[in-house]
Design a protein around this motif. Structure first.
Motif, short mmCIF file in Angstrom:
data_model
loop_
_atom_site.label_atom_id
_atom_site.label_comp_id
_atom_site.label_asym_id
_atom_site.label_seq_id
_atom_site.Cartn_x
_atom_site.Cartn_y
_atom_site.Cartn_z
N THR A 52 -15.78 25.53 34.28
CA THR A 52 -15.69 25.19 32.86
C THR A 52 -14.25 24.84 32.54
OG1 THR A 52 -17.42 26.82 32.44
CG2 THR A 52 -16.18 26.00 30.53
N PRO A 53 -14.01 23.71 31.88
CA PRO A 53 -12.63 23.32 31.54
C PRO A 53 -11.93 24.39 30.69
CG PRO A 53 -14.16 21.52 31.14
CD PRO A 53 -14.99 22.73 31.44
N ASN A 54 -10.63 24.54 30.92
CA ASN A 54 -9.85 25.54 30.21
C ASN A 54 -9.92 25.36 28.69
OD1 ASN A 54 -9.04 27.00 32.45
ND2 ASN A 54 -7.21 25.78 32.75
N THR A 55 -9.96 24.12 28.23
CA THR A 55 -10.00 23.90 26.78
C THR A 55 -11.28 24.48 26.18
OG1 THR A 55 -10.94 21.69 27.13
CG2 THR A 55 -8.56 21.83 26.80
N LEU A 56 -12.41 24.34 26.88
CA LEU A 56 -13.66 24.91 26.39
C LEU A 56 -13.61 26.44 26.46
CD1 LEU A 56 -16.37 22.50 27.87
CD2 LEU A 56 -15.43 22.54 25.56
N ARG A 57 -13.02 26.97 27.52
CA ARG A 57 -12.89 28.42 27.65
C ARG A 57 -12.05 28.99 26.50
NH1 ARG A 57 -11.83 29.92 33.97
NH2 ARG A 57 -13.45 28.61 34.84
N GLU A 58 -10.92 28.35 26.23
CA GLU A 58 -10.02 28.82 25.18
C GLU A 58 -10.69 28.75 23.81
OE1 GLU A 58 -6.56 26.39 25.76
OE2 GLU A 58 -5.99 27.45 27.59
N GLN A 59 -11.45 27.69 23.58
CA GLN A 59 -12.15 27.57 22.30
C GLN A 59 -13.22 28.65 22.16
OE1 GLN A 59 -13.44 23.52 21.35
NE2 GLN A 59 -11.78 22.75 22.65
N ALA A 60 -13.92 28.96 23.25
CA ALA A 60 -14.94 30.01 23.22
C ALA A 60 -14.30 31.36 22.89
CB ALA A 60 -15.68 30.07 24.55
N VAL A 61 -13.17 31.65 23.52
CA VAL A 61 -12.45 32.90 23.25
C VAL A 61 -11.98 32.93 21.79
CG1 VAL A 61 -10.37 34.22 23.80
CG2 VAL A 61 -11.78 33.28 25.64
N GLY A 62 -11.52 31.80 21.28
CA GLY A 62 -11.07 31.72 19.89
C GLY A 62 -12.16 32.04 18.89
N LEU A 63 -13.41 31.77 19.26
CA LEU A 63 -14.53 32.05 18.36
C LEU A 63 -14.78 33.55 18.17
CD1 LEU A 63 -17.13 29.34 19.43
CD2 LEU A 63 -15.73 29.38 17.36
N LEU A 64 -14.22 34.37 19.08
CA LEU A 64 -14.42 35.82 18.97
C LEU A 64 -13.84 36.39 17.68
CD1 LEU A 64 -13.75 36.85 22.66
CD2 LEU A 64 -15.91 37.12 21.41
N GLU A 65 -12.93 35.66 17.05
CA GLU A 65 -12.36 36.11 15.78
C GLU A 65 -13.37 35.97 14.63
OE1 GLU A 65 -8.65 34.18 14.96
OE2 GLU A 65 -7.95 34.45 17.02
N HIS A 66 -14.39 35.12 14.83
CA HIS A 66 -15.32 34.82 13.75
C HIS A 66 -16.78 35.16 14.05
CE1 HIS A 66 -11.95 32.67 12.00
NE2 HIS A 66 -11.80 32.03 13.15
N TYR A 67 -17.12 35.31 15.32
CA TYR A 67 -18.51 35.55 15.72
C TYR A 67 -18.57 36.69 16.73
CZ TYR A 67 -19.08 30.79 13.91
OH TYR A 67 -19.07 29.67 13.13
N SER A 68 -19.75 37.30 16.83
CA SER A 68 -19.95 38.33 17.84
C SER A 68 -20.05 37.68 19.21
CB SER A 68 -21.22 39.13 17.55
OG SER A 68 -22.37 38.30 17.75
N SER A 69 -19.73 38.45 20.23
CA SER A 69 -19.80 37.90 21.59
C SER A 69 -21.24 37.51 21.95
CB SER A 69 -19.23 38.88 22.61
OG SER A 69 -19.93 40.09 22.58
N SER A 70 -22.22 38.28 21.46
CA SER A 70 -23.61 37.94 21.79
C SER A 70 -24.03 36.61 21.16
CB SER A 70 -24.56 39.06 21.37
OG SER A 70 -24.50 39.26 19.97
N LYS A 71 -23.55 36.35 19.95
CA LYS A 71 -23.88 35.08 19.29
C LYS A 71 -23.23 33.91 20.05
CE LYS A 71 -24.36 32.94 14.85
NZ LYS A 71 -24.73 33.25 13.50
N ILE A 72 -22.00 34.11 20.50
CA ILE A 72 -21.29 33.06 21.24
C ILE A 72 -21.97 32.79 22.58
CG2 ILE A 72 -19.11 32.46 22.38
CD1 ILE A 72 -17.71 34.17 20.17
N THR A 73 -22.24 33.86 23.33
CA THR A 73 -22.85 33.68 24.65
C THR A 73 -24.23 33.03 24.56
OG1 THR A 73 -23.67 35.95 24.65
CG2 THR A 73 -21.56 35.55 25.75
#
Length: 121
Positions: free
Chosen positions: A28-49
């Motif tokens: 997975t490209p680093n930019t997508l990884r970083e954006q996914a991690v950034g979403l943890l400030e606004h969403y639960s990990s289960s919702k993101i995964t």
């Protein structure tokens, strides 16, 4: 003008990447990884995964690589052994991202348990 939900936007980006990648084993490209991690400030990990169709382990690994838990100046506090009966332990830990840590010497089991708990958190 309405703004798009960040999770929906990233879900679309992940789908686009999956459609256009060269092979299923492509990382997975680093930019997508970083954006996914950034979403943890606004969403639960289960919702993101669930939305991104990734595992919880992947998200945790990405979070730790983007925001390492321990800086070189932090320490893991271990209990002081008062037991006179000690055993020699040799432990090699191999992490999913390729790093290896070797621990050896005389110590008590409680110290090893404390160290492993600190590494898992």
């Amino acid at each position: 003008m309405s703004t798009l939900d960040p999770l929906s936007t990233l879900t679309t980006a992940f789908e686009s990447w999956r459609t256009n990648r060269n092979s299923r084993q492509a990382p997975t490209p680093n930019t997508l990884r970083e954006q996914a991690v950034g979403l943890l400030e606004h969403y639960s990990s289960s919702k993101i995964t669930s939305a991104l169709r990734i595992s919880g382990g992947q998200l945790k690994q990405w979070r730790n690589s983007v925001n390492p838990q321990l800086s070189p100046h932090q320490f893991v506090h271990l209990p002081i052994s008062t037991s006179s009966a000690q055993t020699t332990f040799n432990v090699v830990l191999q992490f999913a991202h390729g790093d290896t840590m070797s621990l050896s010497g005389v110590d008590d089991p409680q110290t090893l348990i404390s160290l492993i708990r600190a590494l898992k958190s």
